[in-house]
Design an enzyme around this catalytic site. Structure first.
Site, PDB file in Angstrom:
ATOM      1  N   ILE A 112      12.684  33.327 -18.220  1.00  0.00           N
ATOM      2  CA  ILE A 112      13.439  32.981 -19.427  1.00  0.00           C
ATOM      3  C   ILE A 112      12.483  32.641 -20.570  1.00  0.00           C
ATOM      4  O   ILE A 112      12.647  33.126 -21.698  1.00  0.00           O
ATOM      5  CB  ILE A 112      14.393  31.787 -19.140  1.00  0.00           C
ATOM      6  CG1 ILE A 112      15.393  32.144 -18.018  1.00  0.00           C
ATOM      7  CG2 ILE A 112      15.122  31.348 -20.419  1.00  0.00           C
ATOM      8  CD1 ILE A 112      16.333  33.291 -18.298  1.00  0.00           C
ATOM      9  N   HIS A 127      24.365  40.218 -12.559  1.00  0.00           N
ATOM     10  CA  HIS A 127      25.503  39.730 -11.775  1.00  0.00           C
ATOM     11  C   HIS A 127      26.711  40.578 -12.184  1.00  0.00           C
ATOM     12  O   HIS A 127      26.757  41.092 -13.307  1.00  0.00           O
ATOM     13  CB  HIS A 127      25.839  38.282 -12.130  1.00  0.00           C
ATOM     14  CG  HIS A 127      24.688  37.323 -12.057  1.00  0.00           C
ATOM     15  ND1 HIS A 127      24.025  37.046 -10.887  1.00  0.00           N
ATOM     16  CD2 HIS A 127      24.103  36.546 -13.010  1.00  0.00           C
ATOM     17  CE1 HIS A 127      23.085  36.137 -11.123  1.00  0.00           C
ATOM     18  NE2 HIS A 127      23.106  35.825 -12.395  1.00  0.00           N
ATOM     19  N   CYS A 160      23.247  31.593 -16.857  1.00  0.00           N
ATOM     20  CA  CYS A 160      23.609  32.981 -17.193  1.00  0.00           C
ATOM     21  C   CYS A 160      25.073  33.273 -16.854  1.00  0.00           C
ATOM     22  O   CYS A 160      25.818  33.829 -17.674  1.00  0.00           O
ATOM     23  CB  CYS A 160      22.683  33.939 -16.465  1.00  0.00           C
ATOM     24  SG  CYS A 160      22.422  33.521 -14.720  1.00  0.00           S
ATOM     25  N   ASN A 161      25.505  32.884 -15.660  1.00  0.00           N
ATOM     26  CA  ASN A 161      26.898  33.144 -15.262  1.00  0.00           C
ATOM     27  C   ASN A 161      27.864  32.371 -16.145  1.00  0.00           C
ATOM     28  O   ASN A 161      28.886  32.910 -16.592  1.00  0.00           O
ATOM     29  CB  ASN A 161      27.106  32.743 -13.798  1.00  0.00           C
ATOM     30  CG  ASN A 161      26.572  33.800 -12.851  1.00  0.00           C
ATOM     31  OD1 ASN A 161      26.974  34.957 -12.916  1.00  0.00           O
ATOM     32  ND2 ASN A 161      25.657  33.419 -11.969  1.00  0.00           N
TER      33      ASN A 161
HETATM   34  P1  NAD Z   1      10.575  30.948 -13.619  1.00  0.00           P
HETATM   35  O1  NAD Z   1      10.141  30.393 -12.333  1.00  0.00           O
HETATM   36  O2  NAD Z   1      10.575  32.421 -13.823  1.00  0.00           O
HETATM   37  O3  NAD Z   1       9.684  30.338 -14.796  1.00  0.00           O
HETATM   38  C1  NAD Z   1       9.407  28.976 -14.889  1.00  0.00           C
HETATM   39  C2  NAD Z   1       8.048  28.795 -15.538  1.00  0.00           C
HETATM   40  O4  NAD Z   1       7.777  27.412 -15.673  1.00  0.00           O
HETATM   41  C3  NAD Z   1       6.907  29.379 -14.730  1.00  0.00           C
HETATM   42  O5  NAD Z   1       6.199  30.191 -15.629  1.00  0.00           O
HETATM   43  C4  NAD Z   1       6.052  28.203 -14.315  1.00  0.00           C
HETATM   44  O6  NAD Z   1       4.691  28.539 -14.422  1.00  0.00           O
HETATM   45  C5  NAD Z   1       6.408  27.172 -15.357  1.00  0.00           C
HETATM   46  N1  NAD Z   1       6.301  25.793 -14.895  1.00  0.00           N
HETATM   47  C6  NAD Z   1       6.570  25.283 -13.683  1.00  0.00           C
HETATM   48  N2  NAD Z   1       6.380  23.944 -13.670  1.00  0.00           N
HETATM   49  C7  NAD Z   1       5.986  23.612 -14.915  1.00  0.00           C
HETATM   50  C8  NAD Z   1       5.627  22.393 -15.548  1.00  0.00           C
HETATM   51  N3  NAD Z   1       5.659  21.243 -14.870  1.00  0.00           N
HETATM   52  N4  NAD Z   1       5.280  22.429 -16.855  1.00  0.00           N
HETATM   53  C9  NAD Z   1       5.250  23.588 -17.545  1.00  0.00           C
HETATM   54  N5  NAD Z   1       5.578  24.781 -16.985  1.00  0.00           N
HETATM   55  C10 NAD Z   1       5.949  24.785 -15.697  1.00  0.00           C
HETATM   56  O7  NAD Z   1      12.020  30.324 -13.909  1.00  0.00           O
HETATM   57  P2  NAD Z   1      13.192  30.960 -14.771  1.00  0.00           P
HETATM   58  O8  NAD Z   1      13.939  31.925 -13.944  1.00  0.00           O
HETATM   59  O9  NAD Z   1      12.664  31.393 -16.097  1.00  0.00           O
HETATM   60  O10 NAD Z   1      14.146  29.695 -14.926  1.00  0.00           O
HETATM   61  C11 NAD Z   1      13.907  28.691 -15.889  1.00  0.00           C
HETATM   62  C12 NAD Z   1      15.201  27.953 -16.142  1.00  0.00           C
HETATM   63  O11 NAD Z   1      16.168  28.883 -16.650  1.00  0.00           O
HETATM   64  C13 NAD Z   1      15.840  27.310 -14.910  1.00  0.00           C
HETATM   65  O12 NAD Z   1      16.549  26.159 -15.316  1.00  0.00           O
HETATM   66  C14 NAD Z   1      16.838  28.379 -14.473  1.00  0.00           C
HETATM   67  O13 NAD Z   1      17.899  27.859 -13.705  1.00  0.00           O
HETATM   68  C15 NAD Z   1      17.312  28.878 -15.822  1.00  0.00           C
HETATM   69  N6  NAD Z   1      17.875  30.229 -15.814  1.00  0.00           N
HETATM   70  C16 NAD Z   1      17.303  31.234 -15.100  1.00  0.00           C
HETATM   71  C17 NAD Z   1      17.873  32.486 -15.093  1.00  0.00           C
HETATM   72  C18 NAD Z   1      17.319  33.616 -14.303  1.00  0.00           C
HETATM   73  O14 NAD Z   1      18.068  34.490 -13.907  1.00  0.00           O
HETATM   74  N7  NAD Z   1      16.042  33.694 -14.050  1.00  0.00           N
HETATM   75  C19 NAD Z   1      19.030  32.724 -15.854  1.00  0.00           C
HETATM   76  C20 NAD Z   1      19.556  31.697 -16.623  1.00  0.00           C
HETATM   77  C21 NAD Z   1      18.980  30.439 -16.585  1.00  0.00           C
END
Ligand code: NAD
Length: 340
Positions: free
Chosen positions: A12, A220, A140-141
């Site tokens: 994201i 999804h 997202c959902n």
């Molecule tokens: P991801 O694992 O792809 O990315 C998270 C990033 O955060 C990684 O790059 C990691 O290096 C970094 N990170 C981890 N710990 C950290 C810290 N302490 N400080 C700074 N950076 C840190 O995760 P994502 O899929 O992008 O999800 C992020 C958020 O978005 C979550 O809340 C998730 O639920 C939400 N989300 C994800 C999706 C999806 O489909 N991937 C969709 C909607 C919402």
């Protein structure tokens, strides 16, 4: 220019950074990673100053040839607002730092509503977000559900909503998640958490949701049933979807009846990373039975739909654009976002 920090440069966060960079009224002042990775290389290549959570890890970045600008706290000091896109649960742990720096913050759907005490969707409650300190962009959902439910509710009244989410097993880059060969009830109990999550944005909606996970990575698929207060025709609903800036119709004429073909279509349209920021609603599926029962299938690109919502949340929190429609227009225009 609004100075935006992106804490967590993953699925994201990297998209949010690129979409912020495309806006005329915002700039990326930094992004963050914890470990050297392909995404960290890309941050350097894109010219985003890269900050790291713990400076003790800097030698590992140095060895990998990845330039580090400083630690996360340093990044946050230069920002007007932070978009926290760290993994679910980590965002809550980051909150005390944002509080200490008196920094406006936006979290993602992996956090609980309580992290910000305000859950956001630009089409539903932008005005309520104006000048707030904190907001959480719903998952997202939930984003996909809120868009269609709110639009239908405003026009015809949503007496009750029943929806089934067929969820992707992993994002395309994920090599550690499954399932590989199963349909997993997630959860096996009914309702799933999605209905209550919709109610964090639209508290008055009567909604029950069910969910399962399947071995696919792109999108999804939602099976949506809405009972209407007022009678509507199929054509009325199609017009409603076409008019909405964050929903689009997958036309019958394209012959697309799957997520795989939809991904190919998004790539052919030239969308970056094949991103579909809008609900992709299958035209042929839109059906009204007995004048008040609406049914449809909608595909939700999990990596993309929340990204544009984060951009509108930034403007709302900063109070720079008061009108939701204007912010949505600006966000979409900067992306040359044309209907699917
Ligand atoms: P991801 O694992 O792809 O990315 C998270 C990033 O955060 C990684 O790059 C990691 O290096 C970094 N990170 C981890 N710990 C950290 C810290 N302490 N400080 C700074 N950076 C840190 O995760 P994502 O899929 O992008 O999800 C992020 C958020 O978005 C979550 O809340 C998730 O639920 C939400 N989300 C994800 C999706 C999806 O489909 N991937 C969709 C909607 C919402």
């Amino acid at each position: 220019m609004i100075k935006v920090a992106v804490n967590g440069y993953g699925t994201i966060g990297k998209r949010v950074a690129d979409v912020v960079a495309a806006q005329p009224d915002m700039e990326v002042i930094g992004v963050s990673k914890t470990k050297p990775s392909a995404e960290a290389y890309i941050a350097n290549r894109r010219g985003y100053p890269l900050y790291i959570a713990d400076l003790q890890n800097k030698p590992a970045f140095d060895r990998a040839g990845i330039e580090v600008a400083g630690d996360v706290e340093e990044m946050l000091k230069h920002a007007d607002v932070v978009v926290d896109a760290t993994p679910g649960g980590v965002g809550m742990k980051n909150k005390p730092l944002y509080q200490l720096l008196n920094l406006k913050a936006i979290w993602q759907g992996g956090e609980k509503h309580e992290v910000a005490d305000f859950s956001f969707n630009a089409s539903c409650n932008y005005a309520d977000a104006l000048n707030r300190q904190y907001a959480r962009v719903v998952s997202c959902n939930t984003t996909g559900l809120c868009r269609i439910i709110n639009a239908v509710d405003k026009a015809y009244g949503a007496r009750k909503v029943r929806a089934t989410m067929v969820r992707r097993g992993s994002d395309p880059g994920g090599i550690k998640k499954g399932p590989i060969d199963a349909v997993v009830l997630n959860p096996p109990t009914i309702p799933s958490h999605h209905g209550p999550d919709v109610q964090t944005v639209l508290p008055h909606i009567d909604i029950v949701t069910m969910a399962m996970i399947v071995p696919t990575t792109f999108m999804h698929m939602h099976v949506v049933h809405i009972d209407l207060e007022k009678a509507a025709t199929r054509e009325d609903i199609l017009a409603l979807i076409e008019e909405h800036p964050r929903m689009g119709l997958v036309r019958k004429g394209t012959g697309i009846t799957s997520t795989a073909e939809l991904k190919e279509y998004a790539l052919d349209m030239g969308r970056p990373r094949a991103d579909l920021w809008e609900n992709a609603i299958y035209e042929e599926s839109v059906s009204v039975v007995n004048d008040t029962e609406l049914y449809l299938f909608q595909a939700i690109h999990q990596e993309a739909d929340v990204v544009v919502e984060n951009i509108d949340a930034i403007r709302a929190l900063m109070g720079t654009v008061e009108d939701a429609a204007e912010s949505i227009r600006m966000t979409n225009e900067a992306l040359s976002f044309t209907a699917i």
